[in-house]
Design a protein around this motif. Structure first.
Motif, PDB file in Angstrom:
ATOM      1  N   LYS A   1       0.826  -1.215   0.000  1.00  8.63           N
ATOM      2  CA  LYS A   1       0.000   0.000   0.000  1.00  8.63           C
ATOM      3  C   LYS A   1       0.860   1.264   0.000  1.00  8.63           C
ATOM      4  CE  LYS A   1      -3.999   1.773   2.543  1.00  8.63           C
ATOM      5  NZ  LYS A   1      -3.538   2.894   3.375  1.00  8.63           N
ATOM      6  N   SER A   2       2.003   1.207   0.657  1.00 10.70           N
ATOM      7  CA  SER A   2       2.892   2.362   0.721  1.00 10.70           C
ATOM      8  C   SER A   2       3.924   2.321  -0.415  1.00 10.70           C
ATOM      9  CB  SER A   2       3.590   2.383   2.077  1.00 10.70           C
ATOM     10  OG  SER A   2       4.297   3.577   2.245  1.00 10.70           O
ATOM     11  N   ARG A   3       4.392   1.132  -0.739  1.00 12.10           N
ATOM     12  CA  ARG A   3       5.444   1.035  -1.765  1.00 12.10           C
ATOM     13  C   ARG A   3       4.935   1.382  -3.155  1.00 12.10           C
ATOM     14  NH1 ARG A   3       9.085  -4.163  -1.061  1.00 12.10           N
ATOM     15  NH2 ARG A   3       9.946  -3.216  -2.949  1.00 12.10           N
ATOM     16  N   THR A   4       3.624   1.256  -3.364  1.00  7.59           N
ATOM     17  CA  THR A   4       3.077   1.603  -4.678  1.00  7.59           C
ATOM     18  C   THR A   4       2.857   3.108  -4.818  1.00  7.59           C
ATOM     19  OG1 THR A   4       0.893   1.090  -3.797  1.00  7.59           O
ATOM     20  CG2 THR A   4       1.918  -0.610  -5.148  1.00  7.59           C
ATOM     21  N   LYS A   5       2.994   3.823  -3.714  1.00  4.56           N
ATOM     22  CA  LYS A   5       2.835   5.279  -3.806  1.00  4.56           C
ATOM     23  C   LYS A   5       4.099   5.904  -4.382  1.00  4.56           C
ATOM     24  CE  LYS A   5      -0.741   5.827  -0.420  1.00  4.56           C
ATOM     25  NZ  LYS A   5      -0.980   5.766   1.006  1.00  4.56           N
ATOM     26  N   THR A   6       3.899   6.985  -5.131  1.00  7.07           N
ATOM     27  CA  THR A   6       5.057   7.648  -5.739  1.00  7.07           C
ATOM     28  C   THR A   6       5.805   8.473  -4.692  1.00  7.07           C
ATOM     29  OG1 THR A   6       3.795   9.621  -6.277  1.00  7.07           O
ATOM     30  CG2 THR A   6       3.832   7.872  -7.929  1.00  7.07           C
ATOM     31  N   ASP A   7       7.019   8.850  -5.030  1.00  4.78           N
ATOM     32  CA  ASP A   7       7.808   9.709  -4.147  1.00  4.78           C
ATOM     33  C   ASP A   7       7.053  10.999  -3.862  1.00  4.78           C
ATOM     34  OD1 ASP A   7       9.718   7.811  -4.261  1.00  4.78           O
ATOM     35  OD2 ASP A   7      11.271   9.060  -5.176  1.00  4.78           O
TER      36      ASP A   7
ATOM     37  N   TYR B   1      15.705   8.157   2.488  1.00  6.79           N
ATOM     38  CA  TYR B   1      16.002   7.095   3.446  1.00  6.79           C
ATOM     39  C   TYR B   1      14.850   6.085   3.504  1.00  6.79           C
ATOM     40  CZ  TYR B   1      17.213   4.577   7.625  1.00  6.79           C
ATOM     41  OH  TYR B   1      17.497   3.555   8.503  1.00  6.79           O
ATOM     42  N   ILE B   2      13.612   6.589   3.532  1.00  3.83           N
ATOM     43  CA  ILE B   2      12.444   5.693   3.547  1.00  3.83           C
ATOM     44  C   ILE B   2      12.469   4.796   2.309  1.00  3.83           C
ATOM     45  CG2 ILE B   2       9.917   5.616   3.316  1.00  3.83           C
ATOM     46  CD1 ILE B   2       9.826   8.184   5.047  1.00  3.83           C
ATOM     47  N   ARG B   3      12.783   5.378   1.158  1.00  5.92           N
ATOM     48  CA  ARG B   3      12.829   4.594  -0.080  1.00  5.92           C
ATOM     49  C   ARG B   3      13.977   3.598  -0.083  1.00  5.92           C
ATOM     50  NH1 ARG B   3       7.878   4.037  -1.964  1.00  5.92           N
ATOM     51  NH2 ARG B   3       7.146   5.716  -3.254  1.00  5.92           N
ATOM     52  N   SER B   4      15.006   3.862   0.709  1.00  2.00           N
ATOM     53  CA  SER B   4      16.089   2.886   0.802  1.00  2.00           C
ATOM     54  C   SER B   4      15.653   1.697   1.660  1.00  2.00           C
ATOM     55  CB  SER B   4      17.368   3.532   1.362  1.00  2.00           C
ATOM     56  OG  SER B   4      17.288   3.662   2.766  1.00  2.00           O
ATOM     57  N   LEU B   5      14.743   1.942   2.605  1.00  2.00           N
ATOM     58  CA  LEU B   5      14.204   0.847   3.426  1.00  2.00           C
ATOM     59  C   LEU B   5      13.154   0.082   2.637  1.00  2.00           C
ATOM     60  CD1 LEU B   5      13.496   2.746   6.801  1.00  2.00           C
ATOM     61  CD2 LEU B   5      15.415   1.209   6.340  1.00  2.00           C
ATOM     62  N   ALA B   6      12.366   0.811   1.864  1.00  2.00           N
ATOM     63  CA  ALA B   6      11.237   0.225   1.140  1.00  2.00           C
ATOM     64  C   ALA B   6      11.145   0.869  -0.235  1.00  2.00           C
ATOM     65  CB  ALA B   6       9.953   0.458   1.932  1.00  2.00           C
ATOM     66  N   PRO B   7      11.849   0.319  -1.219  1.00  2.00           N
ATOM     67  CA  PRO B   7      11.879   0.942  -2.551  1.00  2.00           C
ATOM     68  C   PRO B   7      10.505   0.985  -3.211  1.00  2.00           C
ATOM     69  CG  PRO B   7      13.563  -0.767  -2.342  1.00  2.00           C
ATOM     70  CD  PRO B   7      12.690  -0.868  -1.131  1.00  2.00           C
ATOM     71  N   PHE B   8      10.324   2.001  -4.042  1.00  2.00           N
ATOM     72  CA  PHE B   8       9.093   2.150  -4.821  1.00  2.00           C
ATOM     73  C   PHE B   8       8.888   0.891  -5.656  1.00  2.00           C
ATOM     74  CE2 PHE B   8       7.278   3.858  -8.966  1.00  2.00           C
ATOM     75  CZ  PHE B   8       5.987   3.973  -8.498  1.00  2.00           C
ATOM     76  N   ASN B   9       7.670   0.360  -5.610  1.00  2.00           N
ATOM     77  CA  ASN B   9       7.366  -0.838  -6.402  1.00  2.00           C
ATOM     78  C   ASN B   9       5.962  -0.678  -6.992  1.00  2.00           C
ATOM     79  OD1 ASN B   9       6.844  -3.298  -7.453  1.00  2.00           O
ATOM     80  ND2 ASN B   9       7.245  -4.474  -5.589  1.00  2.00           N
TER      81      ASN B   9
END
Ligand code: HEC
Length: 119
Positions: free
Chosen positions: A68-74, A108-116
Motif C-alpha cells: 500500500k505504501s510502496r506503490t505510492k510515488t515519491d 532514506y524511507i525509499r532505501s528501506l522500502a523501494p518504490f514498487n
C-alpha cells in the motif's frame, strides 16, 4: 610566485571537496538521522510501522514496507510528509524540516522500502 602556488593549492582543495561531495551526497545519511530522530518513534526504526510510541495512537502509522505504501510515488509520500495526513496523528513537517530535509528523509524511507509500482 607565492600567490600562484597558493592558488593552485586552493584549486586542488576546491576540486577535491567538490569531487567528494559528488561521491557522498550525504543526503541518505542525513535522512537516516532525521528519520531516527523524528519518525522512528511511530514508524519504527526499520519503517515497519511498529515504533514504541504507537500504543497511544488511534490511527496506526504506515508500514512503509507494505505494498500500500510502496506503490505510492515519491511525490505522494513527499506531500504526506510536508503537509501531513488529514485526520491522523501524522502532522505536516513543513514547519520543522526544510524541503531538502524532507527529500533526505524520503530518500532514506525509499532505501528501506523501494518504490514498487506493482505492489
Ligand atoms: C505521532 C506518530 C508519527 C510520527 C512521529 C510520524 N508519523 Fe508518519 N504517519 C503516522 C500515521 C499514523 C500515518 C498514517 C496516516 C493514515 O494512514 O491515515 C503516517 C503516514 C505517513 C506517510 C504516508 C505514507 C503512505 O503510504 O501514505 C509518510 C510518508 C510518513 N508518515 C512519513 C513520516 C516521516 C518522514 C516522519 C518523520 C519526519 C513521520 N512520518 C513521523 C504517524 C507518525
Amino acid at each position: 610566485m607565492y600567490v600562484r602556488i597558493l592558488m593552485s593549492i586552493l584549486a586542488v582543495v576546491v576540486t577535491a571537496s567538490w569531487a567528494l561531495a559528488q561521491n557522498h551526497p550525504g543526503t541518505l545519511k542525513n535522512g537516516e538521522r532525521i528519520f531516527q530522530q523524528h519518525c522512528a518513534g511511530c514508524h519504527g526504526t526499520s519503517g515497519d510501522g511498529l515504533g514504541p510510541d504507537i500504543k497511544e495512537l488511534i490511527v496506526p502509522p504506515v508500514n512503509f514496507r507494505a505494498p500500500k505504501s510502496r506503490t505510492k510515488t515519491d511525490m505522494e509520500l513527499y506531500l504526506s510528509i510536508k503537509r501531513g495526513v488529514l485526520f491522523s496523528p501524522m502532522h505536516g513537517w513543513a514547519d520543522r524540516l526544510s524541503d531538502q530535509e524532507i527529500r533526505d528523509v524520503l530518500r532514506y524511507i525509499r532505501s528501506l522500502a523501494p518504490f514498487n509500482p506493482i505492489g
